[in-house]
Design a protein around this motif. Structure first.
Motif, PDB file in Angstrom:
ATOM      1  N   THR A  89      -0.023  44.173  -9.334  1.00  0.00           N
ATOM      2  CA  THR A  89       0.516  43.422  -8.030  1.00  0.00           C
ATOM      3  C   THR A  89       1.384  43.929  -7.184  1.00  0.00           C
ATOM      4  OG1 THR A  89       1.398  41.072  -8.960  1.00  0.00           O
ATOM      5  CG2 THR A  89      -1.092  41.547  -9.205  1.00  0.00           C
ATOM      6  N   GLY A  90       2.962  44.073  -7.741  1.00  0.00           N
ATOM      7  CA  GLY A  90       4.173  44.795  -7.539  1.00  0.00           C
ATOM      8  C   GLY A  90       4.328  43.428  -6.620  1.00  0.00           C
ATOM      9  N   TYR A  91       4.284  41.829  -7.524  1.00  0.00           N
ATOM     10  CA  TYR A  91       4.770  40.357  -7.266  1.00  0.00           C
ATOM     11  C   TYR A  91       5.918  39.977  -8.293  1.00  0.00           C
ATOM     12  CZ  TYR A  91       1.936  39.906  -2.615  1.00  0.00           C
ATOM     13  OH  TYR A  91       1.770  39.623  -1.566  1.00  0.00           O
ATOM     14  N   MET A 108     -18.411  35.163 -29.297  1.00  0.00           N
ATOM     15  CA  MET A 108     -18.750  36.663 -30.115  1.00  0.00           C
ATOM     16  C   MET A 108     -16.791  36.969 -30.504  1.00  0.00           C
ATOM     17  SD  MET A 108     -19.767  39.532 -27.585  1.00  0.00           S
ATOM     18  CE  MET A 108     -19.128  40.650 -26.965  1.00  0.00           C
ATOM     19  N   VAL A 109     -16.062  36.657 -29.253  1.00  0.00           N
ATOM     20  CA  VAL A 109     -14.481  37.526 -29.934  1.00  0.00           C
ATOM     21  C   VAL A 109     -13.887  35.866 -29.898  1.00  0.00           C
ATOM     22  CG1 VAL A 109     -12.912  38.710 -28.097  1.00  0.00           C
ATOM     23  CG2 VAL A 109     -14.954  38.255 -27.587  1.00  0.00           C
ATOM     24  N   SER A 110     -12.924  36.928 -30.797  1.00  0.00           N
ATOM     25  CA  SER A 110     -11.832  35.439 -31.683  1.00  0.00           C
ATOM     26  C   SER A 110     -10.256  35.900 -30.153  1.00  0.00           C
ATOM     27  CB  SER A 110     -11.356  35.212 -32.883  1.00  0.00           C
ATOM     28  OG  SER A 110     -10.938  36.904 -32.854  1.00  0.00           O
ATOM     29  N   GLU A 111     -10.034  37.077 -29.421  1.00  0.00           N
ATOM     30  CA  GLU A 111      -9.069  36.842 -28.653  1.00  0.00           C
ATOM     31  C   GLU A 111      -9.216  36.049 -28.014  1.00  0.00           C
ATOM     32  OE1 GLU A 111      -7.779  39.789 -25.406  1.00  0.00           O
ATOM     33  OE2 GLU A 111      -9.290  39.403 -25.104  1.00  0.00           O
ATOM     34  N   SER A 112      -7.747  34.944 -28.028  1.00  0.00           N
ATOM     35  CA  SER A 112      -7.379  33.834 -26.960  1.00  0.00           C
ATOM     36  C   SER A 112      -6.379  34.782 -26.221  1.00  0.00           C
ATOM     37  CB  SER A 112      -6.473  32.855 -27.650  1.00  0.00           C
ATOM     38  OG  SER A 112      -5.287  33.606 -28.381  1.00  0.00           O
ATOM     39  N   PHE A 113      -6.419  33.975 -24.901  1.00  0.00           N
ATOM     40  CA  PHE A 113      -5.179  34.347 -24.097  1.00  0.00           C
ATOM     41  C   PHE A 113      -4.323  32.865 -23.222  1.00  0.00           C
ATOM     42  CE2 PHE A 113      -8.608  33.254 -21.483  1.00  0.00           C
ATOM     43  CZ  PHE A 113      -8.490  32.139 -20.591  1.00  0.00           C
ATOM     44  N   THR A 114      -3.066  33.700 -23.280  1.00  0.00           N
ATOM     45  CA  THR A 114      -2.512  32.183 -22.591  1.00  0.00           C
ATOM     46  C   THR A 114      -1.802  32.582 -21.562  1.00  0.00           C
ATOM     47  OG1 THR A 114      -0.129  32.791 -24.335  1.00  0.00           O
ATOM     48  CG2 THR A 114       0.404  32.258 -22.098  1.00  0.00           C
ATOM     49  N   LEU A 115      -2.306  31.586 -20.874  1.00  0.00           N
ATOM     50  CA  LEU A 115      -2.970  31.078 -19.097  1.00  0.00           C
ATOM     51  C   LEU A 115      -1.577  30.940 -18.255  1.00  0.00           C
ATOM     52  CD1 LEU A 115      -4.540  31.330 -16.502  1.00  0.00           C
ATOM     53  CD2 LEU A 115      -5.100  28.630 -16.582  1.00  0.00           C
ATOM     54  N   VAL A 116      -0.553  31.722 -17.843  1.00  0.00           N
ATOM     55  CA  VAL A 116       0.013  31.676 -17.012  1.00  0.00           C
ATOM     56  C   VAL A 116       0.409  31.295 -15.219  1.00  0.00           C
ATOM     57  CG1 VAL A 116       2.487  32.596 -17.370  1.00  0.00           C
ATOM     58  CG2 VAL A 116       1.448  33.195 -18.378  1.00  0.00           C
ATOM     59  N   ARG A 117       0.987  30.320 -15.087  1.00  0.00           N
ATOM     60  CA  ARG A 117       1.221  30.421 -13.844  1.00  0.00           C
ATOM     61  C   ARG A 117       2.764  30.807 -13.123  1.00  0.00           C
ATOM     62  NH1 ARG A 117       0.030  24.645 -11.672  1.00  0.00           N
ATOM     63  NH2 ARG A 117       0.350  24.372 -13.697  1.00  0.00           N
ATOM     64  N   ALA A 118       2.501  31.311 -12.210  1.00  0.00           N
ATOM     65  CA  ALA A 118       3.513  32.607 -11.549  1.00  0.00           C
ATOM     66  C   ALA A 118       3.787  31.701 -10.430  1.00  0.00           C
ATOM     67  CB  ALA A 118       3.183  34.189 -11.698  1.00  0.00           C
ATOM     68  N   SER A 119       5.263  31.399  -9.483  1.00  0.00           N
ATOM     69  CA  SER A 119       5.236  30.694  -8.736  1.00  0.00           C
ATOM     70  C   SER A 119       6.297  31.069  -8.474  1.00  0.00           C
ATOM     71  CB  SER A 119       5.393  29.148  -8.616  1.00  0.00           C
ATOM     72  OG  SER A 119       6.401  29.490  -9.748  1.00  0.00           O
ATOM     73  N   SER A 120       7.128  30.853  -6.442  1.00  0.00           N
ATOM     74  CA  SER A 120       8.154  31.736  -6.002  1.00  0.00           C
ATOM     75  C   SER A 120       8.319  33.319  -6.447  1.00  0.00           C
ATOM     76  CB  SER A 120       9.712  31.240  -6.719  1.00  0.00           C
ATOM     77  OG  SER A 120      10.012  30.090  -6.404  1.00  0.00           O
ATOM     78  N   LEU A 121       6.520  33.663  -5.187  1.00  0.00           N
ATOM     79  CA  LEU A 121       6.509  35.374  -5.553  1.00  0.00           C
ATOM     80  C   LEU A 121       7.379  35.983  -4.701  1.00  0.00           C
ATOM     81  CD1 LEU A 121       2.705  34.768  -5.637  1.00  0.00           C
ATOM     82  CD2 LEU A 121       4.541  34.836  -7.641  1.00  0.00           C
ATOM     83  N   MET A 122       7.815  37.361  -4.669  1.00  0.00           N
ATOM     84  CA  MET A 122       8.651  38.472  -3.779  1.00  0.00           C
ATOM     85  C   MET A 122       7.664  39.474  -3.920  1.00  0.00           C
ATOM     86  SD  MET A 122      12.233  39.144  -3.165  1.00  0.00           S
ATOM     87  CE  MET A 122      12.502  39.462  -5.205  1.00  0.00           C
ATOM     88  N   LYS A 123       7.059  40.098  -3.314  1.00  0.00           N
ATOM     89  CA  LYS A 123       6.417  41.561  -3.467  1.00  0.00           C
ATOM     90  C   LYS A 123       8.266  43.179  -2.845  1.00  0.00           C
ATOM     91  CE  LYS A 123       2.902  44.226  -1.765  1.00  0.00           C
ATOM     92  NZ  LYS A 123       2.329  44.991  -2.638  1.00  0.00           N
TER      93      LYS A 123
END
Length: 172
Positions: A89-91, A108-123
Motif C-alpha cells: 500500500t505504501g503506508y 478445505m484449507v488448514s491455513e490460518s492467518f493473523t489479523l493485524v490492526r495497523a494504526s497511526s498510518l503515514m504514506k
C-alpha cells in the motif's frame, strides 16, 4: 473421522501441500508458512488492495495481506504485517496489534492467518507490491464501502470474504 487416520501428502509444492486424511481432501501451506492480514482503518477510511488472483482468473478486492515465514523461518507476524503493508500500500503503521488467529475456509484449507490492526498510518510510497504483483491501492471511506464493492463486482472483480467484517452491521 478418527484422529488415528493417517494424513497423506498427495502433492507438495513450494507454497502449497495437497493432503488426504481418510476420505477428506484439503490443502495447507508448505513449510509451516502462515499469513498476516492487515486491517488498516483510520479516520473513517480503510486501505484495500486490488490484484489479479490466478485461482479466480480475475482481480480481487482484499485487505492487504502477505505470507509469514516464506523467506525467513520464524519471522514475527507483526514484522511481516508491517513489511507487507508498506510493500502493498505504501503506508507505514506506527502501531501494529495482533487481533488473533483465524481460519478463512476450515473445511478445505488448514491455513490460518493473523489479523493485524495497523494504526497511526503515514504514506511513505506508492505501494503496488513486489516482483510484478501489480497491486492497485484503494483508500475507501467506510461509509461508501458497500457502494465501492458493488461497483467492483459489476466490473467483474471478486471480493475477499474478510471484507464482511467491515460490512457486518450493514448486513444485519
Amino acid at each position: 473421522m478418527a484422529d488415528s487416520e493417517v494424513e497423506e501428502i498427495v502433492w507438495q509444492g513450494k507454497f502449497v501441500t495437497a493432503k488426504r486424511k481418510g476420505k477428506w481432501e484439503f490443502v495447507s501451506r508448505s513449510r509451516g508458512i502462515k499469513a498476516a492480514v492487515i486491517l488498516a482503518v483510520e479516520d473513517g477510511y480503510v486501505l484495500l488492495v486490488e490484484q489479479y488472483r490466478v485461482p479466480l482468473g480475475r482481480n480481487c478486492i482484499e485487505l492487504p495481506a502477505g505470507l509469514i515465514g516464506d523467506e525467513t523461518e520464524g519471522e514475527d507476524p507483526l514484522e511481516a504485517a508491517g513489511r507487507e503493508l508498506e510493500e502493498e500500500t505504501g503506508y507505514r503503521a506506527a502501531k501494529l496489534e495482533s487481533l488473533g488467529e483465524y481460519y478463512s475456509s476450515p473445511g478445505m484449507v488448514s491455513e490460518s492467518f493473523t489479523l493485524v490492526r495497523a494504526s497511526s498510518l503515514m504514506k511513505i510510497g506508492e505501494g503496488g507490491g513486489t516482483d510484478g504483483e501489480d497491486i492497485t491501492v484503494h483508500r475507501v471511506a467506510l461509509s461508501a464501502l458497500q457502494s465501492f464493492l458493488d461497483t467492483k463486482r459489476r466490473e467483474g472483480m471478486g471480493v475477499d470474504v474478510r471484507l464482511l467484517m467491515l460490512l457486518g452491521p450493514q448486513l444485519i
